[in-house]
Design an enzyme around this catalytic site. Structure first.
Site, PDB file in Angstrom:
ATOM      1  N   HIS A  63      -2.111  -6.108  -8.102  1.00 53.33           N
ATOM      2  CA  HIS A  63      -3.813  -5.992  -9.558  1.00 53.33           C
ATOM      3  C   HIS A  63      -4.083  -6.753 -10.357  1.00 53.33           C
ATOM      4  O   HIS A  63      -5.741  -6.914 -10.256  1.00 53.33           O
ATOM      5  CB  HIS A  63      -2.506  -5.073 -10.521  1.00 53.33           C
ATOM      6  CG  HIS A  63      -2.468  -2.779  -9.775  1.00 53.33           C
ATOM      7  ND1 HIS A  63      -3.813  -2.518  -9.997  1.00 53.33           N
ATOM      8  CD2 HIS A  63      -1.568  -2.506  -9.765  1.00 53.33           C
ATOM      9  CE1 HIS A  63      -3.281  -1.571  -9.795  1.00 53.33           C
ATOM     10  NE2 HIS A  63      -1.498  -1.433  -9.363  1.00 53.33           N
ATOM     11  N   GLY A 119       6.377  -0.895 -12.306  1.00 53.97           N
ATOM     12  CA  GLY A 119       5.976  -1.696 -12.279  1.00 53.97           C
ATOM     13  C   GLY A 119       4.504  -1.268 -13.001  1.00 53.97           C
ATOM     14  O   GLY A 119       4.128  -0.276 -12.943  1.00 53.97           O
ATOM     15  N   GLN A 175      -3.749  -2.765 -15.751  1.00 52.16           N
ATOM     16  CA  GLN A 175      -3.337  -1.193 -16.012  1.00 52.16           C
ATOM     17  C   GLN A 175      -3.561  -0.468 -17.609  1.00 52.16           C
ATOM     18  O   GLN A 175      -3.430   0.664 -17.628  1.00 52.16           O
ATOM     19  CB  GLN A 175      -2.339  -0.757 -15.457  1.00 52.16           C
ATOM     20  CG  GLN A 175      -2.671  -1.203 -13.544  1.00 52.16           C
ATOM     21  CD  GLN A 175      -1.362  -0.826 -12.667  1.00 52.16           C
ATOM     22  OE1 GLN A 175      -0.536  -1.586 -12.668  1.00 52.16           O
ATOM     23  NE2 GLN A 175      -0.954   0.433 -12.618  1.00 52.16           N
ATOM     24  N   CYS A 194       0.919   4.479  -7.769  1.00 51.30           N
ATOM     25  CA  CYS A 194       0.540   3.789  -8.821  1.00 51.30           C
ATOM     26  C   CYS A 194      -0.137   4.302  -9.974  1.00 51.30           C
ATOM     27  O   CYS A 194      -0.473   5.691  -9.704  1.00 51.30           O
ATOM     28  CB  CYS A 194      -0.427   3.001  -7.829  1.00 51.30           C
ATOM     29  SG  CYS A 194      -1.796   1.781  -9.301  1.00 51.30           S
ATOM     30  N   LEU A 195       0.452   3.755 -10.680  1.00 59.57           N
ATOM     31  CA  LEU A 195       0.010   4.954 -11.996  1.00 59.57           C
ATOM     32  C   LEU A 195      -1.011   4.502 -12.865  1.00 59.57           C
ATOM     33  O   LEU A 195      -1.850   5.444 -12.958  1.00 59.57           O
ATOM     34  CB  LEU A 195       1.208   3.621 -13.668  1.00 59.57           C
ATOM     35  CG  LEU A 195       2.588   3.452 -13.839  1.00 59.57           C
ATOM     36  CD1 LEU A 195       3.265   2.909 -14.265  1.00 59.57           C
ATOM     37  CD2 LEU A 195       3.049   5.024 -13.368  1.00 59.57           C
ATOM     38  N   HIS A 241       2.791  -5.579  -5.007  1.00 57.02           N
ATOM     39  CA  HIS A 241       2.052  -4.696  -5.401  1.00 57.02           C
ATOM     40  C   HIS A 241       1.345  -4.878  -6.675  1.00 57.02           C
ATOM     41  O   HIS A 241       0.175  -4.629  -6.936  1.00 57.02           O
ATOM     42  CB  HIS A 241       2.584  -3.204  -5.737  1.00 57.02           C
ATOM     43  CG  HIS A 241       1.715  -1.613  -5.813  1.00 57.02           C
ATOM     44  ND1 HIS A 241       1.200  -0.931  -5.548  1.00 57.02           N
ATOM     45  CD2 HIS A 241       1.456  -2.153  -7.934  1.00 57.02           C
ATOM     46  CE1 HIS A 241       1.089  -0.472  -6.291  1.00 57.02           C
ATOM     47  NE2 HIS A 241       0.836  -0.575  -7.416  1.00 57.02           N
ATOM     48  N   GLU A 242       1.976  -5.507  -7.585  1.00 54.82           N
ATOM     49  CA  GLU A 242       1.246  -5.696  -9.425  1.00 54.82           C
ATOM     50  C   GLU A 242       0.439  -7.077  -8.728  1.00 54.82           C
ATOM     51  O   GLU A 242      -0.442  -6.794  -9.645  1.00 54.82           O
ATOM     52  CB  GLU A 242       2.133  -5.641 -10.531  1.00 54.82           C
ATOM     53  CG  GLU A 242       3.475  -4.546 -10.141  1.00 54.82           C
ATOM     54  CD  GLU A 242       2.383  -3.413 -10.223  1.00 54.82           C
ATOM     55  OE1 GLU A 242       1.732  -2.791 -10.873  1.00 54.82           O
ATOM     56  OE2 GLU A 242       2.910  -2.571 -10.128  1.00 54.82           O
TER      57      GLU A 242
END
Length: 181
Positions: free
Chosen positions: A147, A46, A51, A101-102, A143-144
């Site tokens: 963000h 994701g 991000q 997380c990236l 999660h996304e």
């Protein structure tokens, strides 16, 4: 299409509340293509536009698993782009997943979230859609969407653990800056 650089904590952009997308056009579709390329390259399941430094309400998700075929590894993909996603319903039942997380590389922690959610969003044609998500897909979408609201998964863990993670990444960023990298 191009791979965009990832925004890593402690970058303050990760705390921004992303702006709604007013219309889905070629510019938005190009952002989505770049986001998928970046997400797959990372590799991740994701990605939120913030991000990659774009404060707009766009997320990409693909929780398909790699499966083996007769000729070796073949990547199965099920990409979905959600524009202006909003959770319009959530189960009382909760589930716990080890999230990463990236934007917080190589750190994972158990996070408890609703096991199922209903999400309203616009697709790449600008049409309003609703989707029921459960399991890993539900966790990833939540999660996304977090963000997009300036919330990181570490905000769902204890203050002590969160402070340690932030301190570690702040030091890494400072060291990287000092070394001129």
């Amino acid at each position: 299409m191009s791979i965009r650089p990832l925004v890593i904590i402690p970058d303050s952009r990760l705390r921004l509340i992303s702006d709604p997308v007013m219309r889905v056009d070629a510019r938005v579709r190009a952002i989505v293509e770049d986001m998928f390329e970046t997400m797959y390259d990372a590799p991740g399941i994701g990605l939120a536009a913030i991000q990659v430094g774009i404060p707009e309400r766009i997320i990409t998700v693909d929780v398909a698993k790699r499966e083996s075929d007769d000729e070796g590894e073949e990547e199965k993909k099920n990409p979905i782009a959600l524009i202006n996603p909003e959770i319009i319903g959530a189960s009382e039942e909760l589930s716990v997943y080890s999230e990463g997380c990236l934007s917080i590389p190589e750190y994972y922690a158990d996070v408890e979230r609703p096991a199922q959610v209903k999400v309203r969003y616009m697709d790449l044609n600008g049409e309003t859609q609703e989707i029921d998500a459960d399991g890993l897909f539900a966790t990833c979408v939540q999660h996304e969407i977090d963000h997009l609201n300036g919330v990181l998964f570490i905000d769902h863990i204890s203050k002590l653990k969160r402070d340690r993670v932030i301190k570690k990444f702040t030091k890494l960023a400072r060291d990287k800056e000092r070394d001129g990298a």
